[in-house]
Design an enzyme around this catalytic site. Structure first.
Site, PDB file in Angstrom:
ATOM      1  N   CYS A   1       0.877  -1.179   0.000  1.00 56.93           N
ATOM      2  CA  CYS A   1       0.000   0.000   0.000  1.00 56.93           C
ATOM      3  C   CYS A   1       0.912   1.227   0.000  1.00 56.93           C
ATOM      4  CB  CYS A   1      -0.983  -0.023   1.173  1.00 56.93           C
ATOM      5  SG  CYS A   1      -0.245   0.242   2.789  1.00 56.93           S
ATOM      6  N   HIS A   2       0.424   2.351   0.487  1.00 57.60           N
ATOM      7  CA  HIS A   2       1.221   3.579   0.462  1.00 57.60           C
ATOM      8  C   HIS A   2       2.340   3.553   1.500  1.00 57.60           C
ATOM      9  CE1 HIS A   2       1.276   8.279   0.516  1.00 57.60           C
ATOM     10  NE2 HIS A   2       2.267   7.786  -0.185  1.00 57.60           N
TER      11      HIS A   2
END
Length: 119
Positions: free
Chosen positions: A77-78
């Protein structure tokens, strides 16, 4: 993504380890990115399947037809928070070899590949 038992210990993989695995061309890896489509448009790594957490209702019931629960599964993810949630959920669904990519695509951009935009 409800009904989880208390926090499970999920194996973490560094972005450097991810790069080594990608360069080696390991075809046994499943790569999952849980970020939103607009995040993917900004920055992405080739080879990842996008399963946005916000669209869980659309793909959650199909997880065993979309992914192999026996394959090594790396989740991105980020920054590593949403991917950690996904890893825990996958383990609860019977996945046996799940790893969270620590630091997410943000760390990958800083440490491994500066051509990937930060956001």
């Amino acid at each position: 993504m409800t009904g989880r038992p208390p926090h499970l210990t999920i194996t973490q993989i560094s972005v450097e380890e991810l790069q080594e695995r990608l360069v080696s061309g390991d075809s046994h890896l499943q790569l999952v990115d849980v970020r939103e489509p607009q995040e993917i448009d900004i920055a992405s790594i080739a080879g990842f399947t996008n399963l946005p957490l916000s669209e869980f209702a659309a793909w959650g019931d199909e997880i065993h037809s979309r992914l192999d629960s026996e394959k090594e599964t790396l989740v991105l993810c980020h920054h590593g928070v949403r991917s950690q949630q996904m890893c825990q959920w996958l383990v609860n669904q019977g996945f046996t070899n799940v790893k969270n990519i620590s630091g997410g695509i943000d760390a990958y951009s800083i440490i491994v590949d500066s051509s990937i935009p930060q956001y």
